[in-house]
Scaffold this motif. Structure first.
Motif, PDB file in Angstrom:
ATOM      1  N   SER A   1      41.203  51.931  45.836  1.00  0.00           N
ATOM      2  CA  SER A   1      40.778  50.517  45.825  1.00  0.00           C
ATOM      3  C   SER A   1      41.325  49.820  46.971  1.00  0.00           C
ATOM      4  O   SER A   1      42.802  49.911  46.832  1.00  0.00           O
ATOM      5  CB  SER A   1      40.812  49.848  44.677  1.00  0.00           C
ATOM      6  OG  SER A   1      40.545  48.468  44.884  1.00  0.00           O
ATOM      7  N   LEU A   2      41.093  49.523  48.273  1.00  0.00           N
ATOM      8  CA  LEU A   2      41.551  49.006  49.188  1.00  0.00           C
ATOM      9  C   LEU A   2      41.363  47.375  49.406  1.00  0.00           C
ATOM     10  O   LEU A   2      40.104  47.103  49.349  1.00  0.00           O
ATOM     11  CB  LEU A   2      41.606  49.616  50.427  1.00  0.00           C
ATOM     12  CG  LEU A   2      41.645  51.167  50.340  1.00  0.00           C
ATOM     13  CD1 LEU A   2      41.357  51.655  51.767  1.00  0.00           C
ATOM     14  CD2 LEU A   2      43.239  50.971  50.259  1.00  0.00           C
ATOM     15  N   THR A   3      42.191  46.503  49.739  1.00  0.00           N
ATOM     16  CA  THR A   3      41.864  45.186  50.231  1.00  0.00           C
ATOM     17  C   THR A   3      41.062  45.150  51.678  1.00  0.00           C
ATOM     18  O   THR A   3      41.563  46.357  52.389  1.00  0.00           O
ATOM     19  CB  THR A   3      43.129  44.166  50.232  1.00  0.00           C
ATOM     20  OG1 THR A   3      43.795  44.725  51.264  1.00  0.00           O
ATOM     21  CG2 THR A   3      43.995  44.062  49.038  1.00  0.00           C
ATOM     22  N   PRO A   4      40.573  44.284  51.911  1.00  0.00           N
ATOM     23  CA  PRO A   4      39.927  44.490  53.476  1.00  0.00           C
ATOM     24  C   PRO A   4      40.919  44.601  54.447  1.00  0.00           C
ATOM     25  O   PRO A   4      40.687  45.344  55.259  1.00  0.00           O
ATOM     26  CB  PRO A   4      39.027  43.133  53.555  1.00  0.00           C
ATOM     27  CG  PRO A   4      38.931  42.731  52.216  1.00  0.00           C
ATOM     28  CD  PRO A   4      40.173  43.071  51.258  1.00  0.00           C
ATOM     29  N   ILE A   5      41.765  44.073  54.428  1.00  0.00           N
ATOM     30  CA  ILE A   5      42.837  44.203  55.406  1.00  0.00           C
ATOM     31  C   ILE A   5      43.605  45.583  55.516  1.00  0.00           C
ATOM     32  O   ILE A   5      43.973  46.133  56.626  1.00  0.00           O
ATOM     33  CB  ILE A   5      44.208  43.046  55.528  1.00  0.00           C
ATOM     34  CG1 ILE A   5      44.985  43.059  56.845  1.00  0.00           C
ATOM     35  CG2 ILE A   5      45.175  43.176  54.212  1.00  0.00           C
ATOM     36  CD1 ILE A   5      44.101  42.704  58.101  1.00  0.00           C
ATOM     37  N   GLY A   6      43.799  45.997  54.290  1.00  0.00           N
ATOM     38  CA  GLY A   6      44.271  47.310  54.077  1.00  0.00           C
ATOM     39  C   GLY A   6      43.357  48.630  54.670  1.00  0.00           C
ATOM     40  O   GLY A   6      43.869  49.824  55.084  1.00  0.00           O
ATOM     41  N   PHE A   7      42.178  48.223  54.361  1.00  0.00           N
ATOM     42  CA  PHE A   7      41.081  49.185  54.801  1.00  0.00           C
ATOM     43  C   PHE A   7      40.937  48.997  56.355  1.00  0.00           C
ATOM     44  O   PHE A   7      40.901  50.188  56.811  1.00  0.00           O
ATOM     45  CB  PHE A   7      39.564  48.520  54.333  1.00  0.00           C
ATOM     46  CG  PHE A   7      38.691  49.533  54.816  1.00  0.00           C
ATOM     47  CD1 PHE A   7      38.314  50.763  54.349  1.00  0.00           C
ATOM     48  CD2 PHE A   7      37.742  48.947  55.997  1.00  0.00           C
ATOM     49  CE1 PHE A   7      37.071  51.552  54.781  1.00  0.00           C
ATOM     50  CE2 PHE A   7      36.342  49.616  56.316  1.00  0.00           C
ATOM     51  CZ  PHE A   7      36.381  50.806  55.817  1.00  0.00           C
ATOM     52  N   MET A   8      41.326  48.078  57.067  1.00  0.00           N
ATOM     53  CA  MET A   8      41.234  47.986  58.567  1.00  0.00           C
ATOM     54  C   MET A   8      42.414  48.569  59.000  1.00  0.00           C
ATOM     55  O   MET A   8      42.386  49.547  60.005  1.00  0.00           O
ATOM     56  CB  MET A   8      41.239  46.550  59.033  1.00  0.00           C
ATOM     57  CG  MET A   8      40.059  45.556  58.587  1.00  0.00           C
ATOM     58  SD  MET A   8      39.957  44.183  59.589  1.00  0.00           S
ATOM     59  CE  MET A   8      39.873  44.638  61.203  1.00  0.00           C
ATOM     60  N   ILE A   9      43.509  48.544  58.351  1.00  0.00           N
ATOM     61  CA  ILE A   9      44.836  49.340  58.885  1.00  0.00           C
ATOM     62  C   ILE A   9      44.461  50.845  58.511  1.00  0.00           C
ATOM     63  O   ILE A   9      44.943  51.658  59.544  1.00  0.00           O
ATOM     64  CB  ILE A   9      46.069  48.845  57.859  1.00  0.00           C
ATOM     65  CG1 ILE A   9      46.336  47.303  58.256  1.00  0.00           C
ATOM     66  CG2 ILE A   9      47.311  49.707  58.173  1.00  0.00           C
ATOM     67  CD1 ILE A   9      47.427  46.668  57.536  1.00  0.00           C
ATOM     68  N   ALA A  10      43.886  51.302  57.378  1.00  0.00           N
ATOM     69  CA  ALA A  10      43.622  52.538  57.238  1.00  0.00           C
ATOM     70  C   ALA A  10      42.668  53.070  58.251  1.00  0.00           C
ATOM     71  O   ALA A  10      42.701  54.386  58.841  1.00  0.00           O
ATOM     72  CB  ALA A  10      43.140  52.874  55.961  1.00  0.00           C
ATOM     73  N   VAL A  11      41.495  52.484  58.733  1.00  0.00           N
ATOM     74  CA  VAL A  11      40.617  52.792  60.026  1.00  0.00           C
ATOM     75  C   VAL A  11      41.547  52.981  61.146  1.00  0.00           C
ATOM     76  O   VAL A  11      41.106  54.021  61.787  1.00  0.00           O
ATOM     77  CB  VAL A  11      39.518  52.101  59.879  1.00  0.00           C
ATOM     78  CG1 VAL A  11      38.822  52.048  61.054  1.00  0.00           C
ATOM     79  CG2 VAL A  11      38.702  52.031  58.663  1.00  0.00           C
ATOM     80  N   VAL A  12      42.209  52.204  61.372  1.00  0.00           N
ATOM     81  CA  VAL A  12      42.885  52.333  62.829  1.00  0.00           C
ATOM     82  C   VAL A  12      44.026  53.278  62.652  1.00  0.00           C
ATOM     83  O   VAL A  12      44.131  54.113  63.662  1.00  0.00           O
ATOM     84  CB  VAL A  12      43.863  50.952  62.676  1.00  0.00           C
ATOM     85  CG1 VAL A  12      44.718  50.902  63.878  1.00  0.00           C
ATOM     86  CG2 VAL A  12      42.879  49.705  63.255  1.00  0.00           C
ATOM     87  N   VAL A  13      44.793  53.568  61.660  1.00  0.00           N
ATOM     88  CA  VAL A  13      45.532  54.857  61.347  1.00  0.00           C
ATOM     89  C   VAL A  13      44.659  56.225  61.664  1.00  0.00           C
ATOM     90  O   VAL A  13      45.165  56.986  62.260  1.00  0.00           O
ATOM     91  CB  VAL A  13      46.323  54.877  60.099  1.00  0.00           C
ATOM     92  CG1 VAL A  13      47.046  56.065  59.824  1.00  0.00           C
ATOM     93  CG2 VAL A  13      47.186  53.546  60.300  1.00  0.00           C
ATOM     94  N   LEU A  14      43.606  56.083  60.989  1.00  0.00           N
ATOM     95  CA  LEU A  14      42.707  57.324  61.092  1.00  0.00           C
ATOM     96  C   LEU A  14      42.440  57.505  62.425  1.00  0.00           C
ATOM     97  O   LEU A  14      42.190  58.536  63.091  1.00  0.00           O
ATOM     98  CB  LEU A  14      41.293  57.185  60.028  1.00  0.00           C
ATOM     99  CG  LEU A  14      40.561  58.122  59.937  1.00  0.00           C
ATOM    100  CD1 LEU A  14      41.364  59.574  59.733  1.00  0.00           C
ATOM    101  CD2 LEU A  14      39.414  57.974  59.396  1.00  0.00           C
ATOM    102  N   LEU A  15      41.812  56.316  63.182  1.00  0.00           N
ATOM    103  CA  LEU A  15      41.804  56.705  64.526  1.00  0.00           C
ATOM    104  C   LEU A  15      42.822  57.072  65.472  1.00  0.00           C
ATOM    105  O   LEU A  15      42.475  57.778  66.482  1.00  0.00           O
ATOM    106  CB  LEU A  15      40.893  55.224  65.167  1.00  0.00           C
ATOM    107  CG  LEU A  15      39.836  54.787  64.638  1.00  0.00           C
ATOM    108  CD1 LEU A  15      39.317  53.314  65.191  1.00  0.00           C
ATOM    109  CD2 LEU A  15      38.579  55.838  65.210  1.00  0.00           C
ATOM    110  N   VAL A  16      43.703  56.516  65.478  1.00  0.00           N
ATOM    111  CA  VAL A  16      45.044  57.106  65.935  1.00  0.00           C
ATOM    112  C   VAL A  16      45.129  58.676  65.654  1.00  0.00           C
ATOM    113  O   VAL A  16      45.591  59.268  66.637  1.00  0.00           O
ATOM    114  CB  VAL A  16      46.248  56.311  65.856  1.00  0.00           C
ATOM    115  CG1 VAL A  16      47.619  56.955  66.274  1.00  0.00           C
ATOM    116  CG2 VAL A  16      46.007  54.627  66.223  1.00  0.00           C
ATOM    117  N   VAL A  17      45.289  58.976  64.450  1.00  0.00           N
ATOM    118  CA  VAL A  17      45.516  60.317  64.199  1.00  0.00           C
ATOM    119  C   VAL A  17      44.498  61.115  64.833  1.00  0.00           C
ATOM    120  O   VAL A  17      44.660  62.223  65.203  1.00  0.00           O
ATOM    121  CB  VAL A  17      45.463  60.469  62.430  1.00  0.00           C
ATOM    122  CG1 VAL A  17      45.347  61.958  62.381  1.00  0.00           C
ATOM    123  CG2 VAL A  17      46.537  59.798  61.892  1.00  0.00           C
TER     124      VAL A  17
END
Length: 314
Positions: A42-58
């Protein structure tokens, strides 16, 4: 100017849109549920965006790593890659540095260092058209004339360095006192570069030493054509050469050619005393006494000289 202003406006609009979107997400209640493999996050919207950015960087890092490994494999197999280009640039840089060091050592008179650095530059650059001249000069400075000769002969095989090779061999022959071979090499160099000022002077000197007056006249005309001599100076020198050619021909019994050369010398420089005297003699022998008088009178008017008076008396 307009394009720069437009880019600034676009940047400001995008920055404002990102800021507005971030503020909207922060102010909007709710959560994002991610389920995968029997587990839930369960993620907050801002947490989800951060996760997406991290995934793109990786993902980008992994792709770059895969590309590097692929380039490394192709490099090991001998293919042209960024790695080979990097090493080539590095080798080229070291080669030019060695060539520069060799030229500095050559200018300072350090023959061993110049030869060593020139050999290193030739190995790194693999551009003999750039390094052989320095190698030859370093060998000459060190007294190794045979190595210098070999380098000059190798230059003859390349169109870009053939002229340098010929002139280098010519200079060696001059220093050895072999003026006949030097003259032959100078003529070959003249065929390659008929407008080179240093070569023209050297060729003219050699032809004059060998009393090759007709050849010296051709070289003189080439110098005037290349604008290395003023026209009046060149004409007077041409007259002197024609006079020398006339005297040599007359002494060898070539009367007709000698007389024509004498008349040509007088035509080129009517006030040149020896040419006028000899031309007057030629006219007199041919029975053209009026031409002889005109020739001698013109020279006498410019410069009264005993040789002219003697020609009149004759």
């Amino acid at each position: 100017m307009l394009w720069s202003l437009l880019k600034v406006v676009i940047f400001l609009v995008l920055a404002a849109a990102v800021a507005w979107g971030a503020a909207w997400i922060l102010e909007t209640p709710g959560e994002i549920l991610v389920a995968f493999g029997g587990r839930e996050w369960s993620l907050t919207p801002i947490g989800f965006m951060i996760a997406v950015v991290v995934l793109l960087v990786v993902t980008l890092v992994i792709l770059k790593l895969i590309g590097f490994l692929s380039a490394l494999v192709r490099f090991l197999l001998g293919d042209e890659t960024a790695i080979t280009r990097f090493f080539n640039r590095s080798r080229e840089k070291r080669g030019f540095n060695a060539l520069s060091d060799s030229m500095i050592a050559l200018a300072s008179g350090d023959a061993p260092a110049a030869s060593k650095k020139a050999a290193k530059a030739e190995k790194l650059l693999q551009r003999p058209d750039l390094t052989r001249l320095v190698s030859a000069q370093a060998a000459e400075l060190g007294g190794d004339s045979r190595k210098a000769t070999d380098q000059y002969k190798e230059m003859l095989k390349n169109d870009r360095t053939r002229f340098i090779g010929v002139t280098g061999l010519m200079q060696q022959k001059l220093e050895a006192g072999d003026t006949d071979t030097a003259l032959a090499l100078a003529k070959k160099a003249f065929a390659l570069r008929p407008d080179n000022p240093v070569l023209l002077r050297k060729l003219f000197d050699l032809q004059s030493q060998k009393q090759d007056w007709s050849g010296a006249r051709e070289t003189l005309n080439a110098s005037m054509h290349a604008r290395l001599l003023p026209r009046d100076v060149g004409s007077r020198r041409d007259a002197v050469l024609s006079l020398a050619d006339a005297r040599a021909a007359l002494a060898a019994g070539e009367t007709s050619r000698g007389q024509e050369a004498a008349l040509q010398a007088n035509k080129l420089a009517p006030t040149l005393i020896p040419a006028a005297a000899l031309a007057g003699e030629v006219h007199s022998e041919r029975g053209a006494r009026r031409k002889a008088v005109r020739t001698l009178t013109a020279a006498w008017s410019a410069n009264p000289h005993p040789d002219i008076a003697a020609a009149f008396a004759a």
